[in-house]
Design an enzyme around this catalytic site. Structure first.
Site, short mmCIF file in Angstrom:
data_model
loop_
_atom_site.label_atom_id
_atom_site.label_comp_id
_atom_site.label_asym_id
_atom_site.label_seq_id
_atom_site.Cartn_x
_atom_site.Cartn_y
_atom_site.Cartn_z
N ASP A 1 0.82 -1.22 0.00
CA ASP A 1 0.00 0.00 0.00
C ASP A 1 0.86 1.27 0.00
O ASP A 1 0.70 2.14 0.87
CB ASP A 1 -0.91 0.02 1.24
N GLU B 1 -11.61 -0.02 -3.48
CA GLU B 1 -10.99 0.41 -2.22
C GLU B 1 -9.83 1.35 -2.54
O GLU B 1 -9.68 1.81 -3.68
CB GLU B 1 -10.54 -0.79 -1.40
#
Ligand code: FUB
Length: 447
Positions: free
Chosen positions: A31, A204
């Protein structure tokens, strides 16, 4: 003097020299949110680990965050842990759920936003919290409670030219809300982000950036009911509505189910930071950050980014060059790339040249002013074999600069050979096998 040497060694040991993908080579980094602060790129990834409490539980496990910085996207410095689950008053100490974070600067303060499992008295499930610092590398002080009204994960921050800050996140939908000037409270209601294409599966990891007056709302999306693509929409307002853009990056070629990204401009080039599971091919919840360049069309649309192993940046010829992070390779089984040590994958990869003519290409190596005289190589060949190293400037036909002659041996050794000609400036390197005796290479470098 001894103390001074130890201090210098300690500083050097925090600097990693890797210009290829993945960019961080001693731990998992997922991420990856990149931000440009104080003229450097700061990388705020999540930190995947194998769950220490339930190693058999095959799911995400993260207990803390590190921050890394680089001035050239090649040398990354690990500044260490900035936030950890058992030092945040509102986070459940054993939750191991410190998922994708982001950071932003306002008025000389650095705000680090992170999702984590809240203790019941602070909220239900995952909430988004803030830690604040005077410097991008910290130290960060976490606030006592999460931001009210932020059930969910994957915070993404944006501050517009008028100074208004926005928080994007997901969890039961894709949300946006304005932040108050204090950066730690929502200013009004949250709204569902409008205008995103429907269908497919999960969306997301929202990340918003602005370029030439276009607001790009970008996110991972299970578009085709397989793994996540990176997708974008465009609008003329940070709150939306947005209109359909397209795919930035296709599904992972190695089957990593998640992708998560950030897009930043640094020194007049745009970059996509994303992740694959390079060091964990059999378990896609242990991921590694990567970088590739992003290019825009004249109408503002984004060209699809193809994943590479070579990544970005220029490699100094005097550093270890991992040919296994190649720019080009012969497209059959004559050249293979595998882990050097399948038990400790962080030892990296090796290239195996199997047959006469097998070749690999590694672009953008800086030989400097032409003073380098030798090639060094860490090599292995059971029967003994020879490789030719060639170099050429982008677009030129490469010509030989050295031969690496590996004597038969059952062990890896570091050998050096004279260069046959002067090599200057930034060149692409080709390495090819002479004859059919198999040769393996860990790295080469020049001195
Ligand atoms: O890292 C855990 C979760 O996986 C992130 O929060 C999602 O965006 C996905 O990358």
């Amino acid at each position: 003097m001894k103390k001074y040497v130890l201090v210098v060694l300690a500083i050097l040991s925090t600097i990693q020299v890797f210009s290829q993908n993945p960019i961080i080579r001693d731990q998992f980094t997922a991420d990856p949110t990149a931000r440009v602060f104080e003229g450097k790129v700061f990388l705020f990834p999540s930190h995947d680990i194998i769950s220490p409490i339930e190693p058999e539980r095959k799911w995400f496990s993260m207990e803390d965050y590190h921050v890394f910085s680089s001035e050239n996207l090649v040398d990354w410095k690990d500044h260490g842990v900035i936030v950890t689950q058992n030092k945040v008053p509102w986070v459940r100490e054993d939750s191991y759920a410190m998922w994708a974070p982001d950071a932003i600067e306002k008025n000389g303060k650095y705000y680090f936003y992170f999702p984590a499992m809240a203790k019941p008295e602070f909220g239900r499930g995952s909430m988004i919290g803030v830690a604040i610092a005077d410097h991008p590398e910290g130290p960060y002080t976490p606030l006592d409670k999460p931001i009210a009204g932020t059930n969910g994960i994957d915070p993404g921050l944006f501050i517009d030219k008028d100074g208004q800050a926005y928080l994007y996140w997901c969890g039961g939908g894709m949300w946006v809300a304005k932040l108050k000037p204090n950066m730690i409270e929502l200013d009004g209601e949250r709204h569902q982000v409008q205008g995103l294409p429907t269908g497919g599966g999960l969306k997301e990891g929202p990340f918003l950036f602005e370029r030439n007056g276009i607001y790009y709302y970008t996110y991972p999306w299970v578009k085709n009911n397989t793994t996540e693509v990176l997708y974008y929409c465009m609008g003329d307002n940070p709150m939306g509505p947005f209109k359909d853009g397209g795919v930035i990056m296709d599904e992972s070629p190695v089957g990593c189910w998640t992708n998560h990204h950030s897009i930043v401009e640094y020194k007049n080039q745009w970059y996509l930071f994303y992740h694959h599971n390079d060091y964990s091919p059999d378990f896609d919840k242990n991921r590694s950050a990567r970088i590739d360049s992003v290019h825009f069309n004249s109408d503002g649309t984004i060209q699809k980014v193809i994943t590479t192993l070579r990544g970005v940046g220029i490699t100094n010829a005097e550093k270890e060059i991992n040919l296994d992070r190649y720019s080009g390779i012969q497209s059959d089984t004559t050249v293979l790339v595998t882990f050097i040590n399948p038990v400790n994958k962080f030892e990296g990869w090796k290239t195996i040249f199997n047959k006469e003519g097998a070749w690999i290409r590694y672009n953008n190596v800086d030989f400097g002013a032409g003073a380098l005289k030798k090639v060094m190589a860490r090599v292995y060949s059971a029967r003994g074999g020879t490789l030719t190293v060639s170099a050429g400037k982008n677009g030129d036909v490469p010509s030989p600069i050295a031969r690496i002659e590996v004597p038969p041996s059952g062990k890896w050794s570091v050998l050096d050979f004279n260069l046959s000609r002067t090599v200057r400036g930034v060149q692409d390197i080709f390495v090819s096998l002479n004859g059919n005796n198999r040769v393996q290479i860990d790295w080469i470098s020049f001195e």
